[in-house]
Each structure stands twice: as structure tokens, then as C-alpha cells.
Design a protein around this motif. Structure first.
Motif, PDB file in Angstrom:
ATOM      1  N   VAL A  42      67.624  40.152   0.237  1.00  0.00           N
ATOM      2  CA  VAL A  42      66.685  40.562  -0.798  1.00  0.00           C
ATOM      3  C   VAL A  42      65.289  40.189  -0.313  1.00  0.00           C
ATOM      4  O   VAL A  42      65.030  39.034   0.042  1.00  0.00           O
ATOM      5  CB  VAL A  42      67.004  39.897  -2.151  1.00  0.00           C
ATOM      6  N   ILE A  43      64.413  41.188  -0.281  1.00  0.00           N
ATOM      7  CA  ILE A  43      63.067  41.023   0.267  1.00  0.00           C
ATOM      8  C   ILE A  43      62.059  41.541  -0.752  1.00  0.00           C
ATOM      9  O   ILE A  43      62.173  42.660  -1.233  1.00  0.00           O
ATOM     10  CB  ILE A  43      62.912  41.810   1.583  1.00  0.00           C
ATOM     11  N   THR A  44      61.075  40.710  -1.055  1.00  0.00           N
ATOM     12  CA  THR A  44      60.013  41.108  -1.973  1.00  0.00           C
ATOM     13  C   THR A  44      58.757  41.379  -1.158  1.00  0.00           C
ATOM     14  O   THR A  44      58.357  40.569  -0.325  1.00  0.00           O
ATOM     15  CB  THR A  44      59.760  39.998  -3.014  1.00  0.00           C
ATOM     16  N   ARG A  45      58.163  42.550  -1.405  1.00  0.00           N
ATOM     17  CA  ARG A  45      56.949  42.953  -0.695  1.00  0.00           C
ATOM     18  C   ARG A  45      55.737  42.702  -1.578  1.00  0.00           C
ATOM     19  O   ARG A  45      55.711  43.124  -2.733  1.00  0.00           O
ATOM     20  CB  ARG A  45      57.006  44.438  -0.338  1.00  0.00           C
ATOM     21  N   VAL A  46      54.733  42.027  -1.032  1.00  0.00           N
ATOM     22  CA  VAL A  46      53.492  41.746  -1.754  1.00  0.00           C
ATOM     23  C   VAL A  46      52.331  42.193  -0.875  1.00  0.00           C
ATOM     24  O   VAL A  46      52.243  41.797   0.289  1.00  0.00           O
ATOM     25  CB  VAL A  46      53.341  40.237  -2.059  1.00  0.00           C
ATOM     26  N   ILE A  47      51.454  42.995  -1.433  1.00  0.00           N
ATOM     27  CA  ILE A  47      50.253  43.424  -0.714  1.00  0.00           C
ATOM     28  C   ILE A  47      49.114  42.518  -1.163  1.00  0.00           C
ATOM     29  O   ILE A  47      48.708  42.565  -2.328  1.00  0.00           O
ATOM     30  CB  ILE A  47      49.917  44.900  -0.995  1.00  0.00           C
ATOM     31  N   PRO A  48      48.617  41.668  -0.265  1.00  0.00           N
ATOM     32  CA  PRO A  48      47.532  40.762  -0.662  1.00  0.00           C
ATOM     33  C   PRO A  48      46.341  41.529  -1.223  1.00  0.00           C
ATOM     34  O   PRO A  48      45.931  42.561  -0.685  1.00  0.00           O
ATOM     35  CB  PRO A  48      47.157  40.058   0.653  1.00  0.00           C
ATOM     36  N   GLY A  49      45.827  41.035  -2.336  1.00  0.00           N
ATOM     37  CA  GLY A  49      44.673  41.649  -2.974  1.00  0.00           C
ATOM     38  C   GLY A  49      45.009  42.792  -3.913  1.00  0.00           C
ATOM     39  O   GLY A  49      44.148  43.266  -4.642  1.00  0.00           O
ATOM     40  N   VAL A  50      46.248  43.264  -3.916  1.00  0.00           N
ATOM     41  CA  VAL A  50      46.630  44.373  -4.800  1.00  0.00           C
ATOM     42  C   VAL A  50      47.320  43.849  -6.049  1.00  0.00           C
ATOM     43  O   VAL A  50      46.951  44.213  -7.165  1.00  0.00           O
ATOM     44  CB  VAL A  50      47.523  45.395  -4.063  1.00  0.00           C
TER      45      VAL A  50
END
Length: 186
Positions: A42-50
Motif C-alpha cells: 500500500v503506497i500513498t502518493r503526496v505531491i508537496p505543496g498541493v
């Protein structure tokens, strides 16, 4: 002839009015032509600043992530200084890797998780993990790793040391508080 491993994907995206407050969570399932799903990552993707405040989002929807957000984000959701220095374009937070008993200890889950991270990466991605065994207990139940009894804790400590060495063998290095990172390119 050996069988080829296959990764299939499912993802959770929020489509309500608050969708931008949450990161998207991906589940990579591992199988072969003859063996049904024998593991997942299980992988969570986070876009910094978004994402407005990723740490706050993880407080509301933590999954198995607890330590990672506290290490990589400040209280107000900015990247911690040690992470900001790495200038990631995307954070891939590895929430969990699980494989069935017959596949444990062979490095298959780890190798497939690293490949899954690579497949979700964009240029400048930073993969983040916390190598530790997964425990099947509720939030109010004691974890053996937190026990005051060294004989209860010892198997978990040995497992953590072994897992950390395995992740280091795949290019991950200690960031802080047991959290490991690696630059990942597609």
C-alpha cells in the motif's frame, strides 16, 4: 521455467468537495499466473505543496501510517527541513508490504514493493518507508514492540534490524526516527 511476477493496481481517490485535502492511496497486488494474490503493498502518493496539509490529512485518514508523517512533515504540513533539502517532486509513502507465509523471508515482497514504488514514481520522487513488522492488533491493544518486557520485545527488535538491513540493501537510507528514504526514478 520460473514464473513471472505480476503487479496489479487499485487506487483510492477522493471525489467529494474535500478531495484536495487527501492524498491518493494505491494498492499493488502481487501474483503469478498460477498463484493468486500472495501479497500487497500500500503506497500513498503526496505531491508537496498541493495537499493543503498532508500531516493533518493523515491524522484524519492514517491507514497504517503513523510515524512517517510525523518525521517528514512539520506540524503545519510543510516538508521537514531534512526532507525539503532533498527537493522531492512526489512523495511515495510505503504504508505496508504484506506477503503470505510461504513467500516471507525470501525478499520477494520487498523486491516487488520497490518495483511498485518505481512504477508510481515521476522524476524527482522520494520513496519513504518505516521498516517494521506489521502487527495485527487494534489501536488500544498493546504492541509487543512497546512492551517493557525485553523477552516480549526481542523478536520485534530482531525483525526490525533484519528489515532495515534488507531495505538498505535496496538503496534506502535512514532519514530520522527509523524512517528510511530513497530517490526513485521511473
Amino acid at each position: 521455467m520460473s514464473e513471472r511476477f505480476v503487479i496489479s493496481w487499485t487506487s483510492t481517490h477522493y471525489a467529494d468537495a474535500d478531495w484536495a485535502q487527501f492524498a491518493d492511496r494505491w494498492t499493488a497486488s502481487f501474483y503469478t499466473k498460477t498463484v493468486p494474490v500472495f501479497g500487497t503493498a500500500v503506497i500513498t502518493r503526496v505531491i508537496p505543496g498541493v495537499t493543503p496539509n498532508p500531516r493533518k490529512a493523515f491524522d484524519a485518514d492514517p491507514g497504517l501510517l503513523d510515524r512517517i508523517p510525523r518525521v517528514i512533515f512539520t506540524e503545519d504540513g510543510e516538508l521537514a527541513p531534512v526532507v525539503a533539502e532533498l527537493r522531492p517532486t512526489l512523495l511515495l509513502l510505503l504504508e505496508s508490504v504484506e506477503v503470505s507465509d510461504e513467500w516471507r523471508g525470501k525478499g520477494v515482497g520487498l523486491s516487488l514493493a520497490v518495483e511498485a514504488l518505481r512504477r508510481l514514481a515521476v522524476p524527482g520522487s522520494l520513496a519513504v518507508c518505516y521498516p517494521a513488522p506489521i502487527h495485527d492488533h487494534g489501536p488500544d491493544e498493546p504492541c509487543s514492540y512497546d512492551s517493557d518486557d525485553p523477552e516480549v520485545r526481542r523478536p520485534d527488535e530482531e525483525a526490525v534490524a533484519k528489515l532495515r538491513r534488507a531495505w538498505e540493501g535496496h538503496g534506502f537510507s535512514l532519514l530520522a526516527d527509523g524512517v528510511y528514504t530513497r530517490q526513485v526514478e521511473p
